[in-house]
Design a protein around this motif. Structure first.
Motif, PDB file in Angstrom:
ATOM      1  N   GLN A   4       0.868  -1.174   0.000  1.00  0.00           N
ATOM      2  CA  GLN A   4       0.000   0.000   0.000  1.00  0.00           C
ATOM      3  C   GLN A   4       0.905   1.225   0.000  1.00  0.00           C
ATOM      4  O   GLN A   4       1.660   1.438   0.951  1.00  0.00           O
ATOM      5  CB  GLN A   4      -0.874  -0.032   1.276  1.00  0.00           C
ATOM      6  CG  GLN A   4      -1.867   1.103   1.403  1.00  0.00           C
ATOM      7  CD  GLN A   4      -3.133   0.864   0.584  1.00  0.00           C
ATOM      8  OE1 GLN A   4      -3.332  -0.207   0.020  1.00  0.00           O
ATOM      9  NE2 GLN A   4      -3.996   1.865   0.501  1.00  0.00           N
ATOM     10  N   TYR A 173      -3.057   6.921  -2.076  1.00  0.00           N
ATOM     11  CA  TYR A 173      -2.504   5.679  -1.546  1.00  0.00           C
ATOM     12  C   TYR A 173      -3.392   4.541  -2.016  1.00  0.00           C
ATOM     13  O   TYR A 173      -4.597   4.550  -1.771  1.00  0.00           O
ATOM     14  CB  TYR A 173      -2.516   5.701  -0.010  1.00  0.00           C
ATOM     15  CG  TYR A 173      -1.198   6.092   0.605  1.00  0.00           C
ATOM     16  CD1 TYR A 173      -0.694   7.374   0.430  1.00  0.00           C
ATOM     17  CD2 TYR A 173      -0.462   5.187   1.373  1.00  0.00           C
ATOM     18  CE1 TYR A 173       0.514   7.741   1.001  1.00  0.00           C
ATOM     19  CE2 TYR A 173       0.747   5.551   1.955  1.00  0.00           C
ATOM     20  CZ  TYR A 173       1.233   6.824   1.766  1.00  0.00           C
ATOM     21  OH  TYR A 173       2.420   7.189   2.329  1.00  0.00           O
ATOM     22  N   GLU A 174      -2.834   3.593  -2.716  1.00  0.00           N
ATOM     23  CA  GLU A 174      -3.573   2.381  -3.028  1.00  0.00           C
ATOM     24  C   GLU A 174      -2.615   1.227  -3.178  1.00  0.00           C
ATOM     25  O   GLU A 174      -1.401   1.403  -3.143  1.00  0.00           O
ATOM     26  CB  GLU A 174      -4.492   2.571  -4.247  1.00  0.00           C
ATOM     27  CG  GLU A 174      -3.821   3.066  -5.515  1.00  0.00           C
ATOM     28  CD  GLU A 174      -4.851   3.435  -6.606  1.00  0.00           C
ATOM     29  OE1 GLU A 174      -5.908   3.996  -6.280  1.00  0.00           O
ATOM     30  OE2 GLU A 174      -4.581   3.159  -7.775  1.00  0.00           O
ATOM     31  N   GLY A 271     -12.200   4.568 -14.123  1.00  0.00           N
ATOM     32  CA  GLY A 271     -12.693   3.763 -12.993  1.00  0.00           C
ATOM     33  C   GLY A 271     -14.069   4.219 -12.540  1.00  0.00           C
ATOM     34  O   GLY A 271     -14.991   3.408 -12.365  1.00  0.00           O
ATOM     35  N   THR A 272     -14.229   5.515 -12.360  1.00  0.00           N
ATOM     36  CA  THR A 272     -15.532   6.068 -11.957  1.00  0.00           C
ATOM     37  C   THR A 272     -16.569   5.797 -13.047  1.00  0.00           C
ATOM     38  O   THR A 272     -17.735   5.497 -12.760  1.00  0.00           O
ATOM     39  CB  THR A 272     -15.411   7.586 -11.686  1.00  0.00           C
ATOM     40  OG1 THR A 272     -14.357   7.788 -10.735  1.00  0.00           O
ATOM     41  CG2 THR A 272     -16.694   8.155 -11.131  1.00  0.00           C
ATOM     42  N   GLU A 275     -17.883   2.192 -12.792  1.00  0.00           N
ATOM     43  CA  GLU A 275     -18.910   2.083 -11.744  1.00  0.00           C
ATOM     44  C   GLU A 275     -20.250   2.615 -12.271  1.00  0.00           C
ATOM     45  O   GLU A 275     -21.304   2.030 -12.036  1.00  0.00           O
ATOM     46  CB  GLU A 275     -18.494   2.889 -10.503  1.00  0.00           C
ATOM     47  CG  GLU A 275     -17.315   2.307  -9.739  1.00  0.00           C
ATOM     48  CD  GLU A 275     -17.704   1.110  -8.879  1.00  0.00           C
ATOM     49  OE1 GLU A 275     -18.910   0.930  -8.609  1.00  0.00           O
ATOM     50  OE2 GLU A 275     -16.803   0.343  -8.493  1.00  0.00           O
ATOM     51  N   ILE A 355     -15.383  14.798 -10.694  1.00  0.00           N
ATOM     52  CA  ILE A 355     -16.327  14.158 -11.623  1.00  0.00           C
ATOM     53  C   ILE A 355     -17.045  13.076 -10.825  1.00  0.00           C
ATOM     54  O   ILE A 355     -16.448  12.063 -10.477  1.00  0.00           O
ATOM     55  CB  ILE A 355     -15.587  13.567 -12.842  1.00  0.00           C
ATOM     56  CG1 ILE A 355     -14.815  14.674 -13.572  1.00  0.00           C
ATOM     57  CG2 ILE A 355     -16.581  12.871 -13.771  1.00  0.00           C
ATOM     58  CD1 ILE A 355     -13.980  14.168 -14.744  1.00  0.00           C
ATOM     59  N   THR A 356     -18.304  13.336 -10.509  1.00  0.00           N
ATOM     60  CA  THR A 356     -19.036  12.410  -9.635  1.00  0.00           C
ATOM     61  C   THR A 356     -19.911  11.464 -10.455  1.00  0.00           C
ATOM     62  O   THR A 356     -20.334  11.791 -11.566  1.00  0.00           O
ATOM     63  CB  THR A 356     -19.930  13.173  -8.637  1.00  0.00           C
ATOM     64  OG1 THR A 356     -20.956  13.847  -9.372  1.00  0.00           O
ATOM     65  CG2 THR A 356     -19.114  14.194  -7.833  1.00  0.00           C
TER      66      THR A 356
ATOM     67  N   GLN B  43      -8.141   2.876  -0.424  1.00  0.00           N
ATOM     68  CA  GLN B  43      -7.737   4.017  -1.263  1.00  0.00           C
ATOM     69  C   GLN B  43      -7.820   5.262  -0.382  1.00  0.00           C
ATOM     70  O   GLN B  43      -8.858   5.524   0.206  1.00  0.00           O
ATOM     71  CB  GLN B  43      -8.746   4.111  -2.417  1.00  0.00           C
ATOM     72  CG  GLN B  43      -8.620   5.305  -3.336  1.00  0.00           C
ATOM     73  CD  GLN B  43      -9.939   5.569  -4.076  1.00  0.00           C
ATOM     74  OE1 GLN B  43     -10.956   5.849  -3.465  1.00  0.00           O
ATOM     75  NE2 GLN B  43      -9.921   5.457  -5.390  1.00  0.00           N
ATOM     76  N   ARG B  69     -12.539   1.168  -7.831  1.00  0.00           N
ATOM     77  CA  ARG B  69     -12.426   1.892  -9.107  1.00  0.00           C
ATOM     78  C   ARG B  69     -12.858   3.346  -8.970  1.00  0.00           C
ATOM     79  O   ARG B  69     -12.407   4.215  -9.717  1.00  0.00           O
ATOM     80  CB  ARG B  69     -13.309   1.219 -10.165  1.00  0.00           C
ATOM     81  CG  ARG B  69     -12.924  -0.224 -10.470  1.00  0.00           C
ATOM     82  CD  ARG B  69     -13.840  -0.817 -11.538  1.00  0.00           C
ATOM     83  NE  ARG B  69     -15.211  -0.979 -11.039  1.00  0.00           N
ATOM     84  CZ  ARG B  69     -16.203  -1.527 -11.738  1.00  0.00           C
ATOM     85  NH1 ARG B  69     -15.971  -1.951 -12.970  1.00  0.00           N
ATOM     86  NH2 ARG B  69     -17.401  -1.655 -11.230  1.00  0.00           N
ATOM     87  N   LEU B  70     -13.776   3.580  -8.037  1.00  0.00           N
ATOM     88  CA  LEU B  70     -14.379   4.895  -7.879  1.00  0.00           C
ATOM     89  C   LEU B  70     -13.353   5.917  -7.402  1.00  0.00           C
ATOM     90  O   LEU B  70     -12.588   5.644  -6.485  1.00  0.00           O
ATOM     91  CB  LEU B  70     -15.505   4.762  -6.843  1.00  0.00           C
ATOM     92  CG  LEU B  70     -16.430   5.949  -6.641  1.00  0.00           C
ATOM     93  CD1 LEU B  70     -17.170   6.274  -7.921  1.00  0.00           C
ATOM     94  CD2 LEU B  70     -17.422   5.632  -5.520  1.00  0.00           C
ATOM     95  N   ARG B  71     -13.341   7.112  -8.027  1.00  0.00           N
ATOM     96  CA  ARG B  71     -12.375   8.132  -7.611  1.00  0.00           C
ATOM     97  C   ARG B  71     -13.012   9.478  -7.306  1.00  0.00           C
ATOM     98  O   ARG B  71     -12.321  10.484  -7.243  1.00  0.00           O
ATOM     99  CB  ARG B  71     -11.290   8.275  -8.678  1.00  0.00           C
ATOM    100  CG  ARG B  71     -10.456   7.017  -8.810  1.00  0.00           C
ATOM    101  CD  ARG B  71      -9.210   7.211  -9.602  1.00  0.00           C
ATOM    102  NE  ARG B  71      -8.535   5.941  -9.787  1.00  0.00           N
ATOM    103  CZ  ARG B  71      -7.671   5.411  -8.919  1.00  0.00           C
ATOM    104  NH1 ARG B  71      -7.379   6.053  -7.813  1.00  0.00           N
ATOM    105  NH2 ARG B  71      -7.109   4.241  -9.162  1.00  0.00           N
ATOM    106  N   GLU B  72     -14.318   9.512  -7.116  1.00  0.00           N
ATOM    107  CA  GLU B  72     -14.954  10.772  -6.733  1.00  0.00           C
ATOM    108  C   GLU B  72     -14.689  11.026  -5.242  1.00  0.00           C
ATOM    109  O   GLU B  72     -14.396  10.104  -4.492  1.00  0.00           O
ATOM    110  CB  GLU B  72     -16.457  10.716  -7.012  1.00  0.00           C
ATOM    111  CG  GLU B  72     -17.204   9.743  -6.119  1.00  0.00           C
ATOM    112  CD  GLU B  72     -18.707   9.690  -6.397  1.00  0.00           C
ATOM    113  OE1 GLU B  72     -19.146  10.100  -7.473  1.00  0.00           O
ATOM    114  OE2 GLU B  72     -19.438   9.208  -5.512  1.00  0.00           O
ATOM    115  N   PRO B  73     -14.785  12.295  -4.788  1.00  0.00           N
ATOM    116  CA  PRO B  73     -14.677  12.560  -3.356  1.00  0.00           C
ATOM    117  C   PRO B  73     -15.790  11.829  -2.621  1.00  0.00           C
ATOM    118  O   PRO B  73     -16.811  11.480  -3.217  1.00  0.00           O
ATOM    119  CB  PRO B  73     -14.867  14.079  -3.258  1.00  0.00           C
ATOM    120  CG  PRO B  73     -14.672  14.597  -4.637  1.00  0.00           C
ATOM    121  CD  PRO B  73     -15.052  13.511  -5.574  1.00  0.00           C
ATOM    122  N   ILE B  74     -15.611  11.589  -1.339  1.00  0.00           N
ATOM    123  CA  ILE B  74     -16.631  10.877  -0.564  1.00  0.00           C
ATOM    124  C   ILE B  74     -17.744  11.849  -0.190  1.00  0.00           C
ATOM    125  O   ILE B  74     -17.523  12.808   0.546  1.00  0.00           O
ATOM    126  CB  ILE B  74     -16.000  10.192   0.665  1.00  0.00           C
ATOM    127  CG1 ILE B  74     -15.112   9.033   0.178  1.00  0.00           C
ATOM    128  CG2 ILE B  74     -17.085   9.703   1.625  1.00  0.00           C
ATOM    129  CD1 ILE B  74     -14.312   8.350   1.255  1.00  0.00           C
TER     130      ILE B  74
END
Lengths: 423, 201
Positions: A4, A173-174, A271-272, A275, A355-356, B43, B69-74
């Motif tokens: 990590q 971090y991943e 990735g987003t 989903e 980008i949500t 992540q 995979r998701l990278r949007e803010p929480i």
């Protein structure tokens, strides 16, 4: 070894495994952690032999890289944003001379207004500079692409830019799987230059070329990038064989086989998007995403083949040509000549605007219904835009735009997390 | 290990609020290392905004059983960690909090004393907890750096990660004396909230 770690640190370690002999860099966010990590490895003697040069500017960084590469040394540097712009003259020289330098671009917006956050404006500004441009979806892929980049650059005698989203990847971090030295040594042979400045066998590099041969030298650069279109997927396949991971190549499709709508994108937003596509698939919408992993050379045939049977294409891009619209969209459209498809451009995430999924769902549902405008700016705050346009119409001395918009928002700064939704 | 450590638990989203210089981003990173140590995907990433010392800062951590995979803010956190209680007057730190979410606030005061009785009542019992993290940090580190302390408290409060994993993560980020002092501070916070939980149960 699976661990990590921060994206920048992972890239620094991967670059070190490639045994660069010269690293020269000038710090600029969000790239700095990468060269700091490499500097620490050189100082500790963990990366040797390697000369780490602190230079006085990005222009100097690329100039040193040109010199060391021409002298036969495996050479690495990294930059972002204004730093990339400051080195542009030397960037063109590196590719024009056919020097296999590898450079990370930690993608960041270009000012003015000054903004340190992520979009693709910096790399896109250099799409015609003659470098190969690879885009990473994740930190694992960023790490893997650097190992492939040295092999590709040196085989083709052509510089390679590995583009990774600033902050979103560099500061995340991943989990990554870090190969060991023996694996990388087996994959990446020592650098054997096509041309080298060697006192024992003197040559000059960098001749002035007039009209008698300039076009031919330029054409050869194009011919070599065209050849790289064959070599890039081969290297990705060799990498998969050696390391067991899918990384690099030209394009990667996700749920595109029967898709009536395909979203095209580059980098970490994929990735987003995956989903989001899963959510829409669960609702019965036939939609998929095509990730362009190699933007230069542009994989015309691969893009065309992936999009040939779909009904509509939405290009989602973190870049924008003022006065035109999408940059990636223009290239995608060129790949689609004589294929009938409805095309949309969505410009998103400029200057670090999040980008949500919610915003993507909204815009993609409009696209699927063919109710989307040809050019859409995701989550644009029309209120402050229109207020400023009204101000300009009302008064000559309307003042500086950026300051006016910040005042309109009221806080003096953009919200810190997710557009308007966050404190 | 708590109920969330089972094989197919949903994604866990943690948002940490604090100020520049308080180790907010480091806290999220350590949390991700702790989760990784326990065999999970994690992540951590900073918010994309102002990063001046003293300015409000947000960092995020996602924990899942599959690659993230998701990278949007929480936007809808399961857990909120607030490193500086003064932020409560400045921004809506509770924005998007899940109805059954957890909140851990750095304060000597109780939730009621802070005027958060109504918020505490809306959440399940024991889901809004305060911890005198600055005081514990001053005792062990002689500096007001509450981040590792709050992670020890978070482990005790939720059971979502173990104290051992937190200790490992601190050891990954800090070395020698600094690591030892942070570990002592996190361990004290863990004991404090574990005892409080025991008493409340």
């Amino acid at each position: 070894m699976i661990k990590q770690t921060e994206g920048s640190q992972a890239v620094a370690e991967a670059v070190a495994l490639c045994r660069p002999e010269v690293i020269c860099a000038y710090p600029i966010s969000p790239q700095t952690h990468i060269v700091e990590g490499l500097g620490a490895l050189v100082k500790a003697g963990d990366l040797a032999p390697c000369e780490f040069l602190n230079v006085e500017s990005e222009f100097a960084a690329m100039s040193v890289a040109i010199g060391s590469s021409a002298a036969g040394a495996r050479t690495y540097t990294a930059t972002a944003s204004q730093g990339l712009l400051f080195m542009v003259e030397a960037v063109y020289n590196a590719s024009g001379l056919g020097l296999p330098i590898v450079m990370t671009v930690a993608n960041r917006a270009i000012g003015a207004p000054i903004n340190i956050w992520n979009d693709h404006s910096d790399s896109m500004s250099q799409r015609d500079c003659g470098w190969i441009q690879l885009f990473a979806e994740s930190n694992q892929e960023a790490l893997d692409l650097h190992i492939q980049a040295f092999k590709l650059a040196e085989e083709m005698s052509m510089p390679v830019m590995v583009c990774m989203d600033g902050f979103i990847l560099t500061h995340a971090y991943e989990q990554v799987d870090m190969p060991d030295q023996a694996q990388v040594d087996a994959f990446l042979p020592p650098y054997e230059p096509r041309q080298v400045l060697d006192p024992a066998e003197p040559v000059s590099i960098g001749a002035m070329v007039g009209p008698e041969a300039f076009m031919e030298v330029r054409y050869l650069a194009h011919a070599k990038q065209t050849m790289a279109l064959d070599r890039i997927p081969e290297i990705a396949a060799e990498f998969k064989e050696a390391f067991g991971r899918d990384a690099g190549g030209l394009v990667r499709g996700y749920r595109i086989e029967d898709a009536e709508t395909i979203v095209v994108a580059l980098g970490s937003v994929v990735g987003t998007l995956e989903e989001t596509i899963d959510t829409m698939r669960a609702e019965g919408v036939k939609i998929g995403v095509l990730s362009i992993r190699c933007f230069r050379p542009f994989p015309m045939a691969a893009v065309r083949a992936a999009l040939a049977r779909t009904a509509r294409v939405v290009v989602l891009e973190k870049s924008f040509a003022v006065g035109l619209g999408g940059i990636v969209s223009t290239d995608v459209r060129l790949a689609m000549v004589r294929i009938h498809v409805r095309g949309y451009t969505v410009v998103a995430g400029l200057g670090g605007r999040p980008i949500t999924q919610d915003s993507l769902l909204r815009v993609l549902r409009l696209a699927v219904a063919d109710e989307l405008k040809n050019l859409t700016f995701l989550d644009l705050d029309w209120d402050i835009v229109n207020r400023h346009l009204a101000r300009e119409a009302a008064t000559r001395r309307s003042g500086p735009i950026a300051e006016n918009l910040l005042r309109d928002i009221g806080s003096g700064a953009r919200p810190t997390t997710a557009g308007k939704a966050q404190p | 290990m708590g109920a969330n450590m089972t094989g197919d638990s949903p994604i866990l989203q943690i948002r940490i609020h604090g100020r520049g210089g308080q180790g907010v981003v480091t806290a999220a990173e350590m949390l991700s290392i702790a989760a990784f140590e326990q065999g999970r995907y994690a992540q951590a990433f900073p918010s994309f905004g102002s990063e001046r010392t003293g300015a409000p800062v947000v960092a995020f951590c996602r924990i899942d059983d599959k690659p993230i995979r998701l990278r949007e803010p929480i936007l809808a956190p399961d857990v909120l960690i607030v490193q500086d209680a003064h932020l409560l007057q400045q921004i809506d730190v509770f924005l998007g909090l899940k109805p059954d979410g957890h909140v851990l606030i750095n304060s000597r005061k109780s939730a009621e004393e802070m005027g958060l009785g109504e918020m505490a009542a809306r959440l399940p019992a024991g889901h809004l907890v305060t911890l005198p993290a600055t005081e514990i940090a001053m005792k062990h580190l002689h500096r007001p750096l509450p981040n590792a302390v709050l992670l020890g408290g978070f482990a005790a409060m939720t059971g979502m990660i173990s104290l051992e994993a937190v200790v490992h993560a601190i050891g990954h980020k800090f070395k020698g004396e600094v690591a030892a002092r942070n570990i002592a501070a996190a361990t004290e916070a863990h004991a404090l909230l574990a005892a409080a939980k025991e008493a409340g149960a």
